[in-house]
Design a protein around this motif. Structure first.
Motif, PDB file in Angstrom:
ATOM      1  N   UNK A   1      37.830  45.356  38.574  1.00 19.79           N
ATOM      2  CA  UNK A   1      36.685  45.325  37.473  1.00 19.79           C
ATOM      3  C   UNK A   1      36.317  45.193  36.762  1.00 19.79           C
ATOM      4  N   UNK A   2      35.779  44.694  35.342  1.00 26.32           N
ATOM      5  CA  UNK A   2      36.076  44.296  34.335  1.00 26.32           C
ATOM      6  C   UNK A   2      34.893  44.693  33.847  1.00 26.32           C
TER       7      UNK A   2
ATOM      8  N   UNK B   1      51.096  39.333  43.961  1.00 27.56           N
ATOM      9  CA  UNK B   1      50.249  39.089  42.629  1.00 27.56           C
ATOM     10  C   UNK B   1      49.901  37.929  42.318  1.00 27.56           C
ATOM     11  N   UNK B   2      50.187  37.279  42.505  1.00 29.46           N
ATOM     12  CA  UNK B   2      49.586  35.293  42.984  1.00 29.46           C
ATOM     13  C   UNK B   2      48.635  35.300  43.930  1.00 29.46           C
TER      14      UNK B   2
ATOM     15  N   UNK C   1      40.810  37.439  42.066  1.00 28.47           N
ATOM     16  CA  UNK C   1      40.241  38.070  41.651  1.00 28.47           C
ATOM     17  C   UNK C   1      39.954  37.824  39.475  1.00 28.47           C
ATOM     18  N   UNK C   2      41.220  37.620  39.862  1.00 30.59           N
ATOM     19  CA  UNK C   2      40.848  37.477  37.380  1.00 30.59           C
ATOM     20  C   UNK C   2      40.583  35.940  37.040  1.00 30.59           C
ATOM     21  N   UNK C   3      40.045  35.532  38.259  1.00 34.48           N
ATOM     22  CA  UNK C   3      39.515  34.600  37.459  1.00 34.48           C
ATOM     23  C   UNK C   3      38.620  34.397  37.690  1.00 34.48           C
TER      24      UNK C   3
ATOM     25  N   UNK D   1      36.949  35.422  34.634  1.00 35.19           N
ATOM     26  CA  UNK D   1      37.374  34.808  33.417  1.00 35.19           C
ATOM     27  C   UNK D   1      36.110  32.914  33.825  1.00 35.19           C
ATOM     28  N   UNK D   2      35.619  32.963  34.651  1.00 41.44           N
ATOM     29  CA  UNK D   2      34.312  31.898  35.114  1.00 41.44           C
ATOM     30  C   UNK D   2      33.657  32.404  34.786  1.00 41.44           C
ATOM     31  N   UNK D   3      33.373  33.760  35.288  1.00 43.21           N
ATOM     32  CA  UNK D   3      31.907  33.859  35.219  1.00 43.21           C
ATOM     33  C   UNK D   3      31.471  33.997  33.781  1.00 43.21           C
TER      34      UNK D   3
END
Length: 415
Positions: free
Chosen positions: A189-190, A307-308, A313-315, A318-320
Motif C-alpha cells: 500500500x501507499x 524481499x527481492x 509492487x514497490x516499483x 514509484x513508477x505510478x
C-alpha cells in the motif's frame, strides 16, 4: 374621517417605505453590476488554440516528434487518440458544442489534453489556459469527467480479476523469474496526502505516523507492474469507494467463486495461489511473508528472494507517482468519489500503456470469461474462511517454499 395628523403620519410612513425600497434596489443593482464586472467573459481564441494543438501534435507532419509526444502525454499518439474517440462516443461532454449565443466550445482534443497534462504534471487546472485557452472551471471539469469516463469504459478490461488462463501465465512468469511457484503477485500500500480534506473528516483520515490526512491505495502487482486488484480509501471503512479491494480477493476464496488456482510445491498441493507481503499483513494461507530474523542459510536465501520479488509492487508505486504526478502531489479535490476516479484512472492508464507497448504478461481475451461458479452455502463459507485464516497452512507453505527456493537456487548456480 381621519384627522389631518394621522393622515400626515400615514403619508410619511409610505414615503419612508418607498425610499427604503428604492435604496435597496439601487444597492442590488450596484452589487449585480460589480458581480457582472468580475465575471466578464474573456475573449479566448479557442479555434486558434485547437489549430495550434493540431499542428503541434496531431497533424500529418507535427512539429513535435513521437518521442516528445510520448514524454509529455505519457503514452503513444495512437493510444491517446483511441481514448479520446472512446470518450467522445461515451460522453457528450467531450464533443464539440456551441452555446446559446452561437459561440464555439472546446474540442475533444483540447479537453483530453488538458486532463492528461494535469494528471501527468500534477498542476492546477488553470495552468494550461495560455496554450489551450480553457478556463479554470472547464479544465477542472475536463479532468474529472476524463477520469470518470476512463474508469467507466476500461475498468472491466484493465482492472479485472484474473481468469484461469491468466493465473497459469502468472504462475509461469513468477516461477521463471523469482522461483516462486503459485505466486499471483505482491501486495502493498501507499499513502496519498489529501490537502483539502474537510475538517470534520481529518481525524478519520489522519494517522499518527503521517500527521496529516491521507488516503490509502492498496494494490497487487505482477512482475510487469500490472495491477490486478486495488483498494482505495480507509481500511475497514464503509465509504463506498472500494472497487476491487483486498477483501474482494479473499472473498472469492471464502465464497468459492474464484478460478481454480491450485499449485504444487515440494510435492505438496495447495488449493489457492498466494501473494507476497511484508510484516504488516496477517498470516493468512494466501499470504507469504518474509522471515524477520533468518538463522540458517536456507532461510536467509528465502528472505532475500522474497524481499527481492516484492520489489515489483514497490516499483509499481514509484513508477505510478513518477508517471502521474497528480498522485505524488497532495490531492486537491474535495470529494472522495472524485479522488477515487482520479486514482483509478491513473492505474488504468498505466495498464493500458503497458499493453500498448506489448509488455503485459496476460493479454486480454474477450472469449476468456470467468467460470460460472455457484457460491457455496454459509457452512462451507465459514469453513473456507477458517481455512484462509489458518496460520498452520501459512507456516507449512512458507516452509515448502523455503526448501523449493533453496533447491531452485542450487540448480541455477550449477547451470
Amino acid at each position: 374621517m381621519a384627522s389631518p395628523t394621522s393622515s400626515d403620519e400615514i403619508n410619511e410612513f409610505f414615503l419612508n417605505v418607498v425610499m427604503e425600497t428604492t435604496q435597496i434596489i439601487i444597492e442590488e443593482e450596484e452589487t449585480s453590476s460589480k458581480r457582472r464586472k468580475r465575471q466578464q467573459c474573456l475573449n479566448r481564441d479557442r479555434e486558434g488554440a485547437h489549430d495550434r494543438l493540431m499542428a503541434d501534435y496531431f497533424a500529418e507532419n507535427p512539429v513535435y516528434t513521437d518521442e516528445m509526444f510520448r514524454r509529455r502525454f505519457r503514452m503513444s499518439r495512437r493510444l491517446f487518440l483511441r481514448i479520446a474517440n472512446d470518450l467522445a462516443n461515451y460522453d457528450p461532454f467531450f464533443t464539440l458544442r456551441w452555446d446559446a449565443t452561437g459561440k464555439r466550445g472546446v474540442t475533444t482534443l483540447q479537453k483530453c489534453t488538458s486532463a492528461i497534462r494535469q494528471l501527468a504534471y500534477g498542476t492546477s487546472s488553470d495552468m494550461w489556459d495560455e496554450y489551450l485557452k480553457m478556463s479554470d472551471r472547464t479544465s477542472r471539469e475536463s479532468l474529472y469527467q476524463f477520469c470518470k469516463g476512463v474508469v467507466k469504459l476500461y475498468s472491466t478490461k484493465y482492472l479485472r480479476r484474473p481468469t484461469k488462463n491468466d493465473i497459469i501465465k502468472l504462475y509461469q512468469a513468477h516461477e521463471s523469474k523469482h522461483g516462486f511457484p503459485g505466486m499471483l503477485g505482491s501486495i502493498d500500500c501507499m499513502h496519498w496526502p489529501w490537502r483539502n480534506c474537510p475538517n470534520a473528516w481529518r481525524g478519520q483520515f489522519t494517522r499518527g505516523d503521517h500527521g496529516h490526512p491521507t488516503l490509502i491505495l492498496e494494490a497487487v502487482a505482477s512482475n510487469d507492474l500490472w495491477v490486478w486488484h486495488a483498494f482505495f480509501g480507509v481500511p475497514g471503512s464503509n465509504n463506498d469507494i472500494n472497487v476491487l479491494g483486498q477483501s474482494d480477493i479473499f472473498n472469492d476464496i471464502i465464497n468459492g467463486t474464484g478460478p481454480d488456482s491450485r499449485f504444487s510445491v515440494s510435492g505438496v498441493e495447495y488449493k489457492h495461489g498466494y501473494y507476497l507481503a511484508d510484516g504488516i499483513y496477517p498470516t493468512y494461507a494466501a499470504i507469504v511473508k518474509t522471515i524477520p530474523y533468518p538463522e540458517d542459510e536456507k532461510r536467509k536465501k528465502f528472505a532475500k528472494c522474497q524481499e527481492s520479488a516484492r520489489k515489483d509492487v514497490e516499483r509499481l508505486f514509484g513508477v505510478l507517482q513518477q508517471k502521474w504526478h497528480i498522485v505524488a502531489n497532495p490531492a486537491r479535490a474535495l470529494e472522495l468519489k472524485t479522488l477515487r476516479y482520479c486514482m483509478y484512472a491513473c492505474i488504468l492508464l498505466h495498464n493500458m500503456i503497458i499493453e500498448d507497448e506489448g509488455n503485459a504478461i496476460c493479454e486480454y481475451d474477450p472469449n476468456d470469461i470467468h467460470e460460472n461458479v455457484v457460491p457455496v452455502d454459509e457452512g462451507q463459507q465459514e469453513s473456507n474462511m477458517w481455512a484462509l485464516y489458518n496460520e498452520t497452512t501459512h507456516n507449512h507453505l512458507r516452509s515448502d517454499l523455503i526448501e523449493h527456493v533453496w533447491q531452485f537456487g542450487r540448480v541455477n548456480n550449477n547451470e
